[in-house]
Design an enzyme around this catalytic site. Sequence first.
Site, PDB file in Angstrom:
ATOM      1  N   ASP A  30      -0.018 -11.944   0.129  1.00  0.00           N
ATOM      2  CA  ASP A  30      -0.199 -11.071  -0.931  1.00  0.00           C
ATOM      3  C   ASP A  30       0.245 -11.481  -2.274  1.00  0.00           C
ATOM      4  O   ASP A  30       1.180 -12.555  -2.541  1.00  0.00           O
ATOM      5  CB  ASP A  30       0.863  -9.899  -0.630  1.00  0.00           C
ATOM      6  CG  ASP A  30       0.400  -8.561  -1.457  1.00  0.00           C
ATOM      7  OD1 ASP A  30      -0.082  -7.484  -0.773  1.00  0.00           O
ATOM      8  OD2 ASP A  30       0.490  -8.603  -2.841  1.00  0.00           O
ATOM      9  N   ASN A  86      -1.600   1.439   4.246  1.00  0.00           N
ATOM     10  CA  ASN A  86      -1.718   2.749   3.261  1.00  0.00           C
ATOM     11  C   ASN A  86      -3.191   3.098   3.575  1.00  0.00           C
ATOM     12  O   ASN A  86      -4.157   2.319   3.648  1.00  0.00           O
ATOM     13  CB  ASN A  86      -1.554   2.127   1.854  1.00  0.00           C
ATOM     14  CG  ASN A  86      -0.142   1.539   1.676  1.00  0.00           C
ATOM     15  OD1 ASN A  86       0.808   2.245   2.161  1.00  0.00           O
ATOM     16  ND2 ASN A  86       0.187   0.585   1.002  1.00  0.00           N
ATOM     17  N   GLN A  93      -3.402   3.965  -1.188  1.00  0.00           N
ATOM     18  CA  GLN A  93      -4.316   2.520  -1.010  1.00  0.00           C
ATOM     19  C   GLN A  93      -4.874   2.234  -2.426  1.00  0.00           C
ATOM     20  O   GLN A  93      -5.462   3.112  -3.122  1.00  0.00           O
ATOM     21  CB  GLN A  93      -5.179   3.115  -0.022  1.00  0.00           C
ATOM     22  CG  GLN A  93      -6.113   1.876   0.418  1.00  0.00           C
ATOM     23  CD  GLN A  93      -7.248   2.205   1.608  1.00  0.00           C
ATOM     24  OE1 GLN A  93      -7.308   3.271   1.860  1.00  0.00           O
ATOM     25  NE2 GLN A  93      -7.991   1.158   1.959  1.00  0.00           N
ATOM     26  N   HIS A  99      -6.432  -3.094   5.412  1.00  0.00           N
ATOM     27  CA  HIS A  99      -5.673  -4.161   5.364  1.00  0.00           C
ATOM     28  C   HIS A  99      -4.111  -3.676   5.872  1.00  0.00           C
ATOM     29  O   HIS A  99      -3.944  -2.505   5.799  1.00  0.00           O
ATOM     30  CB  HIS A  99      -5.503  -4.864   3.982  1.00  0.00           C
ATOM     31  CG  HIS A  99      -5.052  -3.935   3.128  1.00  0.00           C
ATOM     32  ND1 HIS A  99      -6.061  -3.099   2.186  1.00  0.00           N
ATOM     33  CD2 HIS A  99      -4.129  -3.564   2.403  1.00  0.00           C
ATOM     34  CE1 HIS A  99      -5.592  -2.561   1.281  1.00  0.00           C
ATOM     35  NE2 HIS A  99      -4.253  -2.782   1.262  1.00  0.00           N
TER      36      HIS A  99
HETATM   37  P1  AMP Z   1      -2.534  -1.460  -1.024  1.00  0.00           P
HETATM   38  O1  AMP Z   1      -1.844  -0.599  -2.063  1.00  0.00           O
HETATM   39  O2  AMP Z   1      -2.131  -1.081   0.479  1.00  0.00           O
HETATM   40  O3  AMP Z   1      -4.262  -0.981  -1.156  1.00  0.00           O
HETATM   41  O4  AMP Z   1      -2.399  -2.906  -0.904  1.00  0.00           O
HETATM   42  C1  AMP Z   1      -3.132  -3.736  -1.849  1.00  0.00           C
HETATM   43  C2  AMP Z   1      -2.549  -5.046  -1.748  1.00  0.00           C
HETATM   44  O5  AMP Z   1      -3.279  -5.996  -2.118  1.00  0.00           O
HETATM   45  C3  AMP Z   1      -1.207  -4.998  -3.149  1.00  0.00           C
HETATM   46  O6  AMP Z   1      -0.010  -5.568  -2.065  1.00  0.00           O
HETATM   47  C4  AMP Z   1      -1.798  -6.144  -3.776  1.00  0.00           C
HETATM   48  O7  AMP Z   1      -0.631  -7.047  -4.224  1.00  0.00           O
HETATM   49  C5  AMP Z   1      -2.557  -7.110  -2.971  1.00  0.00           C
HETATM   50  N1  AMP Z   1      -3.552  -8.100  -3.572  1.00  0.00           N
HETATM   51  C6  AMP Z   1      -4.548  -7.379  -4.470  1.00  0.00           C
HETATM   52  N2  AMP Z   1      -5.400  -8.415  -4.707  1.00  0.00           N
HETATM   53  C7  AMP Z   1      -5.016  -9.390  -4.157  1.00  0.00           C
HETATM   54  C8  AMP Z   1      -5.451 -10.789  -4.072  1.00  0.00           C
HETATM   55  N3  AMP Z   1      -6.486 -11.227  -4.764  1.00  0.00           N
HETATM   56  N4  AMP Z   1      -4.933 -11.594  -3.388  1.00  0.00           N
HETATM   57  C9  AMP Z   1      -3.792 -11.127  -2.612  1.00  0.00           C
HETATM   58  N5  AMP Z   1      -3.534 -10.069  -2.672  1.00  0.00           N
HETATM   59  C10 AMP Z   1      -4.091  -9.106  -3.394  1.00  0.00           C
END
Ligand code: AMP
Length: 113
Positions: A30, A86, A93, A99
């Site tokens: 992440d 989430n 989310q 994910h």
């Molecule tokens: P969610 O809030 O469950 O949708 O989580 C999305 C997650 O994706 C967050 O923890 C972000 O930090 C992560 N994220 C967003 N863009 C990227 C990326 N390009 N590479 C790695 N993690 C990412």
Amino acid sequence: MDNCIFCKIAKGEIPSNKVYEDDDLLVFHDLEPQAPVHVLMIPKKHIPSLNGLMEEDQALAGKLLVKVKEVAELLGLENGYRLVVNCGEDGLQTVLHLHLHILGKRKMTWPPG
Ligand code: AMP
Ligand code: ZN
């Protein structure tokens, strides 16, 4: 999905720090880790959220869950970890591609902050 950031990561169009990959799924670190170890496991197939899982995705969904322990072992999470998914607006989310967050290497207090 053309505009999905995780589809782009799955296709290698956006770089990621990969931990594991096979034909069906990808695990990468992440960007904004909430724990010393924080990785995301995604199916390569675009599924928007848990609510987007269909009958035909049963094998894929099972594979994701069964893989978690392998990834945890790879990351040295022998002391345990937390799995977070989430879903939707109230679940906060932010990326609309299914994910699984795998978090570890600290005590995962509850409720999360
Ligand atoms: P969610 O809030 O469950 O949708 O989580 C999305 C997650 O994706 C967050 O923890 C972000 O930090 C992560 N994220 C967003 N863009 C990227 C990326 N390009 N590479 C790695 N993690 C990412
Ligand atoms: Zn996607």
